[in-house]
Design a protein around this motif. Sequence first.
Motif, PDB file in Angstrom:
ATOM      1  N   SER A 110      45.653-122.507   8.462  1.00  0.00           N
ATOM      2  CA  SER A 110      45.833-123.429   7.341  1.00  0.00           C
ATOM      3  C   SER A 110      46.882-122.937   6.354  1.00  0.00           C
ATOM      4  O   SER A 110      47.531-123.751   5.686  1.00  0.00           O
ATOM      5  N   TYR A 166      35.537-120.948   6.113  1.00  0.00           N
ATOM      6  CA  TYR A 166      35.601-122.405   6.221  1.00  0.00           C
ATOM      7  C   TYR A 166      37.037-122.909   6.313  1.00  0.00           C
ATOM      8  O   TYR A 166      37.291-124.105   6.171  1.00  0.00           O
ATOM      9  N   SER A 175      40.261-134.314   4.902  1.00  0.00           N
ATOM     10  CA  SER A 175      40.915-133.031   5.155  1.00  0.00           C
ATOM     11  C   SER A 175      42.017-133.223   6.183  1.00  0.00           C
ATOM     12  O   SER A 175      42.072-134.242   6.885  1.00  0.00           O
ATOM     13  N   GLU A 220      40.366-124.303   7.716  1.00  0.00           N
ATOM     14  CA  GLU A 220      40.728-125.129   8.859  1.00  0.00           C
ATOM     15  C   GLU A 220      41.781-124.403   9.696  1.00  0.00           C
ATOM     16  O   GLU A 220      42.784-123.912   9.179  1.00  0.00           O
ATOM     17  N   GLN A 244      42.628-122.395   2.461  1.00  0.00           N
ATOM     18  CA  GLN A 244      41.637-122.678   3.489  1.00  0.00           C
ATOM     19  C   GLN A 244      41.527-124.161   3.835  1.00  0.00           C
ATOM     20  O   GLN A 244      41.592-124.542   4.999  1.00  0.00           O
ATOM     21  N   VAL A 245      41.334-124.998   2.817  1.00  0.00           N
ATOM     22  CA  VAL A 245      41.138-126.436   3.040  1.00  0.00           C
ATOM     23  C   VAL A 245      42.006-127.187   2.036  1.00  0.00           C
ATOM     24  O   VAL A 245      41.996-126.872   0.846  1.00  0.00           O
TER      25      VAL A 245
END
Length: 809
Positions: free
Chosen positions: A217, A204, A184, A206, A232-233
């Motif tokens: 993010s 969740y 990630s 980042e 998100q990721v």
Amino acid sequence: MQLRQIKIHPKNKLHQTITTALFSTCLSLASVAAMAEVNDTQQASRQQMSVPAGNLGQTLTKLAYENQIPLAFDPALTQDIQNQAISGDFTAFELMDALLADTSLILTSSPDGTYRLLNQTDYTMSGLAISAKEISGALLSEYKGGQIESGGRLGIFGLQDSSEVPFSLVSYTNKAIEDQQLESIAEVLDNDASVQSGFGFGNYAESFMVRGFQLDSDAISYSGLYGILPRQVVSTNAVESVQLLKGANTFVNGVTPGGTGIGGAINLEPKRAEEHLNAITLDTTLEGQIGVSTDVARRYGDLNEWGVRVNALHRGGDSAIDNESRSETSISLGMDYQHEHLSIAADMGYQKQTIDAGRSVVYIGSALTQLSPPASWKNYAPSWANSELETLFTMLKADYQLSDNWAIKGALGINHNEEYGDYGSPTVSSEDGTATMYRLSVPYESDTISSTLGLIGDIQTGSISHQLNLSYSDLTYKTYTAYTMSGSSNTNLYDPVDGSYPSTTWSGGNMDNPKRRSATHNQGLSFADTLGFWEEELLLTLGLRHQTINVDNYSYDGDPESSYDDSATSPIYGLVYKASDEISLYFNHVEALQQGEIIASSESYANAGSNLAPYHSKQNEVGIKFENGTLGASAALFEITQPQAYAGANNIYDYYGTQRNQGLELNIFGEPLTGLRINTSATWLNAKLEDTQNGANDGNYAPNISQYRVVLGAEYKLPQITGFSLGGKIIRSGPQYVDSANTFKLDPWTRLDINARYQSFIGQQPVTWRLNITNLTNESYWASSKEGFTNYLTQGNPREIKLSLSTEF
């Protein structure tokens, strides 16, 4: 002046059958080979060397293995070629040149530090062919060990070397991602002391703190465009480099979709096909995560003008946190066309991540002043907590050389994002861990269209050179959401209670067909002139950016609720003085433009229902950079001020206070001793609050900011074991306050990561084994905090052991 490349991405949702088909295709194309790392002493020093007559391919393979040179080539190239016996004083690369002298083959280098054979008649890509006379310089340019580049993309300025610009800019390459098995963006940026990472509010996503200011993010750009990547990721398997610009950056990049990013910017560059490549990696963790990824590249055409690169990844299984499991599927397709005056690139990507029983954050009650972290592997999330994140994106870029001095460039990107989550995080009210738990279920969709158009040119006025940049950017971002929420149930942070799925108490909107909740439209027009004096020994950059921000907010039923429409102009000026070929001094003043707050009509303020104007966060920075090809180092002093809003006289909510972050950054990376590579950085922050409401918190430390961070990273190639490297990093993070009143303070923490890499052969096939252990001592610590409607903490991850096997052919 060099033109940049282009990209494309799709907008239709990919179904699972398409995903499976694409992934299977990548697997069938990929197979086996590996990179062996270069032993610089053997490369650079001449010594008595000899090779017997024989098959050229076998001779080159043996020579590369003995000198730890990461060489890969198609065996068909050397199938019928015999080499003569050679003996004399050579470096390894000079001997290779001698072996290739009477053939049509040439040795080429790649940015990741590997070397390949190509046929001269098929080879047209500039900047890659090398010879023994050039090899020492090529190696010196890789003082980063292939893992760090001192430069990156600077918005309207395009790709820039750090020594040429008045900013702090560093990039982590795909080699760093592979060698440390970084999955990630947060894991990648753990290598830099200026960045602190955690989770978003209850989910969740980042979230980052750069120079003490938040960057979400969804504020990560993709080849300079905002809003294109997953929200998100973001998976790293198709990323060529993660580029970090430290400091205020609105001028070069524009306003981010969510208005964060005052302290820095993150940009990702996609992989490009540079030559034929088939690669496959198998990975696993001690806890049972198993993954396979492929990387396939081809160049086509009479002049190799067409390029295609496909990356695919699937990984799934239990994480190192008790009862938590994660799975991920990611597919990307990058295509490019290179012509004498025209460069076009297109990228398409699909990513799906599923998280079950996911541990998120810990909310803390207002009365708490301290809280010990649970065991690092403890999962205090309920079994019904989950999230599914699915994104489809596409991007197209084009650059056209109008003349020797002028070029036009443009880009267009589209993103469609779908998420669904049942979120549950404990709200702790006592130091013994007593807590309550709510369920919040949220479907979330978003659509983004992002574009940019620019004109760049070089002109000369007398003895002064001018590098001109004129750029227009446009971003439209729409979100759709609804929610259901349960009542509370009792649990404990240290002894969690896993109850059944709680029933709904409150709700808003249509869960099956969420209505529009917001629509954002950002437009920016910027102009910059970099003036070069004394044959560009002194570079002065001056610029202005005019930004328009329009935001419409809607109720959960889709009815208009509030709106925001304003604009502002922000300046920039910077100076670079090249004291020598190795040392440059720089200064900058940058103003980061951010969207002003919208005061809901339900608030009790006298100006409820109104909008605050866009505000400027101002940065002044001075620094020094050193780069000699073997070692890179930099030091920077900076101050960033951000306005703070609260209710002042007559109950008017407006910007009255200030957060002032003063800091010192140090970085050093490269190879100070043969075989020893380092990447070390340190940041000290003095972040204080000024002019707070009624002076209650004047002089207090700003919350959520570690007062110092140090990252000591190193890697050493053991001379006793050919092909073996051992490395790791130590992260030390200082104390930080959770609240503005400075009543809740988090303790400092230290984390140790180690890694090992071994390059060998299975039969005739070179392979690379990698072992990485994160949080070796399994420390329990609070990694970060956030102050907001409810303050919350993010816990650091437990020890995780990863093993992978990769090869190319």
